[in-house]
Design an enzyme around this catalytic site. Structure first.
Site, short mmCIF file in Angstrom:
data_model
loop_
_atom_site.label_atom_id
_atom_site.label_comp_id
_atom_site.label_asym_id
_atom_site.label_seq_id
_atom_site.Cartn_x
_atom_site.Cartn_y
_atom_site.Cartn_z
CG HIS A 30 -32.30 -11.74 26.92
ND1 HIS A 30 -33.57 -11.18 27.13
CD2 HIS A 30 -32.04 -11.12 26.01
CE1 HIS A 30 -33.67 -10.07 26.33
NE2 HIS A 30 -32.67 -9.83 25.57
CG ASP B 139 -36.89 -3.76 28.31
OD1 ASP B 139 -38.15 -3.99 28.18
OD2 ASP B 139 -36.20 -4.73 28.47
CG ASP C 296 -28.90 -4.54 24.86
OD1 ASP C 296 -30.02 -4.37 24.24
OD2 ASP C 296 -28.47 -5.61 25.28
CG HIS C 297 -32.31 -5.16 27.51
ND1 HIS C 297 -33.74 -5.42 27.33
CD2 HIS C 297 -31.68 -5.95 26.65
CE1 HIS C 297 -33.85 -6.51 26.39
NE2 HIS C 297 -32.51 -6.83 26.11
CD GLU D 77 -38.37 -6.31 24.85
OE1 GLU D 77 -37.03 -6.07 24.81
OE2 GLU D 77 -38.62 -7.48 25.31
CB ILE E 83 -25.33 -11.75 18.74
CG1 ILE E 83 -26.49 -12.19 17.52
CG2 ILE E 83 -24.57 -12.91 19.18
CD1 ILE E 83 -25.85 -12.37 16.08
CG ASP E 84 -24.10 -10.24 25.58
OD1 ASP E 84 -22.86 -10.41 25.31
OD2 ASP E 84 -24.59 -9.89 26.51
CG HIS F 119 -33.87 -7.69 22.19
ND1 HIS F 119 -33.09 -7.33 23.23
CD2 HIS F 119 -34.30 -6.98 21.50
CE1 HIS F 119 -32.89 -6.02 23.11
NE2 HIS F 119 -34.00 -5.72 22.03
N GLY F 120 -32.22 -11.74 22.12
CA GLY F 120 -32.07 -13.27 22.45
C GLY F 120 -31.84 -14.05 21.10
O1 G3H Z 1 -29.84 -8.77 26.87
C1 G3H Z 1 -28.76 -8.69 27.65
C2 G3H Z 1 -27.80 -8.58 27.17
O2 G3H Z 1 -27.30 -9.98 26.98
C3 G3H Z 1 -26.73 -7.69 28.19
O3 G3H Z 1 -26.24 -8.65 29.18
O4 G3H Z 1 -26.99 -7.09 31.06
O5 G3H Z 1 -25.50 -9.20 31.48
O6 G3H Z 1 -24.68 -6.81 30.24
P1 G3H Z 1 -25.89 -7.90 30.45
P1 13P Z 2 -28.52 -13.37 23.56
O1 13P Z 2 -28.57 -13.86 25.00
O2 13P Z 2 -29.30 -14.31 22.80
O3 13P Z 2 -27.37 -13.16 22.90
O4 13P Z 2 -29.23 -12.01 23.36
C1 13P Z 2 -28.66 -10.75 23.55
C2 13P Z 2 -29.66 -9.80 23.64
O5 13P Z 2 -30.80 -9.76 23.27
C3 13P Z 2 -29.03 -8.43 24.13
O6 13P Z 2 -30.15 -7.59 24.10
ZN ZN Z 3 -32.12 -8.28 24.78
#
Ligand code: G3H
Ligand code: 13P
Ligand code: ZN
Length: 317
Positions: A179, A103, A81-82, A133, A254-255, A210-211
């Site tokens: 996010h 990204d 991710d990213h 992205e 979804i995080d 995302h987000g």
């Molecule tokens: O988009 C980001 C995700 O929510 C991951 O968050 O970089 O703090 O692990 P993180």
């Molecule tokens: P949220 O912060 O809305 O859960 O988004 C997560 C996300 O985009 C991870 O790449």
């Molecule tokens: Zn994201």
């Protein structure tokens, strides 16, 4: 069973979206697999750069391999991710990931294309697929003038050019989400008009949102009642996932919502059991609650109940 996102998107496109859930530890991993297998949903495990360094990247790999053997029915992709360019190459060469996200959306258009193209070439050479992205996610607020807020959203014409020139396999688009737990201050929501224009120019091409946490208000209220201070947290209406899926969104990230579940469970547990200092009682509750949460999200995404059909597709039936 580990698959690529390409195979999952082929089945989902236009019908439902696949949940892409971030994990960092053992409890999330167990809850994630349990929730997806119980709701019979294919899913995507997301690993961020921060998650890779939280303990050690090898630790997450070991957890996922173990979960794969504990839950033989699970069908999932493993996705960075990213990623920045260096992390993408590390994942591509690891032999463990099925897809990476490069990204470079903070870079100017041409530079984003140049970086993405390089990662696509390296990934495709090893059979991995790439999410890229275009556009800038961020707070798109009511008080921001239309011109400024639109400047952050993905431009549909640029999206077509970007996909053609980079050869990426899916595209994360900025359509009004951001996010974290504080996405909107007012009535601002998803820009379905922009999404529809992107789909028109890229028919059949998988789009990523995302987000997408919904930041449930009952969850926020419970956290605050147990000592939290999340004032004004707001997210995406999860009832809009189905509409987005029809417009080509095949992956929904979804995080934050999962972190809210973790926060609520632990705050309530220690508030109600001040004598406890053992990690396992709240850990057990969290795994159950996280599995329930995943199953709920999958129902909203439409991925719940699709597992057997995906398995049949993979088997060539
Ligand atoms: O988009 C980001 C995700 O929510 C991951 O968050 O970089 O703090 O692990 P993180
Ligand atoms: P949220 O912060 O809305 O859960 O988004 C997560 C996300 O985009 C991870 O790449
Ligand atoms: Zn994201």
């Amino acid at each position: 069973m580990i698959v690529t996102t390409k195979e999952l998107f082929r089945h989902a496109y236009g019908k439902y979206a696949i949940g892409a859930y971030n994990i960092n530890n053992l409890e999330q991993t167990m809850g994630l697999f349990r929730g997806n297998v119980e709701s019979k949903a294919p899913f995507i495990i997301q690993i961020s750069k921060g998650a890779r360094s939280y303990t050690h990247k090898a630790m997450l790999e070991a957890l996922i391999r173990a979960a794969d053997s504990i839950f033989p029915d699970a069908i999932f992709a493993i996705h960075l991710d990213h990623g920045d360019e260096a992390t993408c190459y590390d994942c591509i060469n690891s032999g463990f990931y099925s897809s990476v996200m490069i990204d470079a959306s903070a870079e100017p258009f041409e530079k984003n294309i140049e970086i993405t193209r390089r990662v696509v070439e390296a990934a495709h050479a090893k059979g991995l697929v790439v999410e890229a992205e275009l556009g800038k996610l961020g707070g798109v607020e009511e008080h921001v003038s239309v011109k400024e807020s639109d400047a952050k959203l993905t431009d549909p014409d640029q999206a077509k050019e970007f996909v053609e020139r980079t050869g990426c396999d899916s595209l994360a688009c900025a359509i009004g989400t951001s996010h974290g737990a504080f996405k909107f201050t007012g009535k601002q929501g998803l820009h379905f008009d922009v999404l529809a224009e992107i789909q028109k120019r890229l028919p059949g091409f998988p789009l990523v949102m995302h987000g997408s946490s919904s930041v449930p208000q009952d969850e926020v209220a419970r956290i605050n009642a147990a000592g939290g201070q999340l004032k004004g947290a707001k997210g995406v209406d999860e009832n809009e996932f189905a509409r987005a899926a029809k417009l080509g969104v095949t992956k929904v990230n979804i995080d934050t919502d999962g972190r809210l579940v973790w926060c609520r469970v632990h705050r309530e547990h220690f508030r109600d059991n001040p004598e406890n200092f053992d990690l396992r009682p709240p850990g057990k509750i969290f795994m159950q609650e996280y599995a329930k949460f995943i199953a709920h999200k999958n129902a909203k995404l439409g991925s719940a109940g699709q597992l057997d059909a995906v398995r049949a597709l993979l088997a060539g039936k």
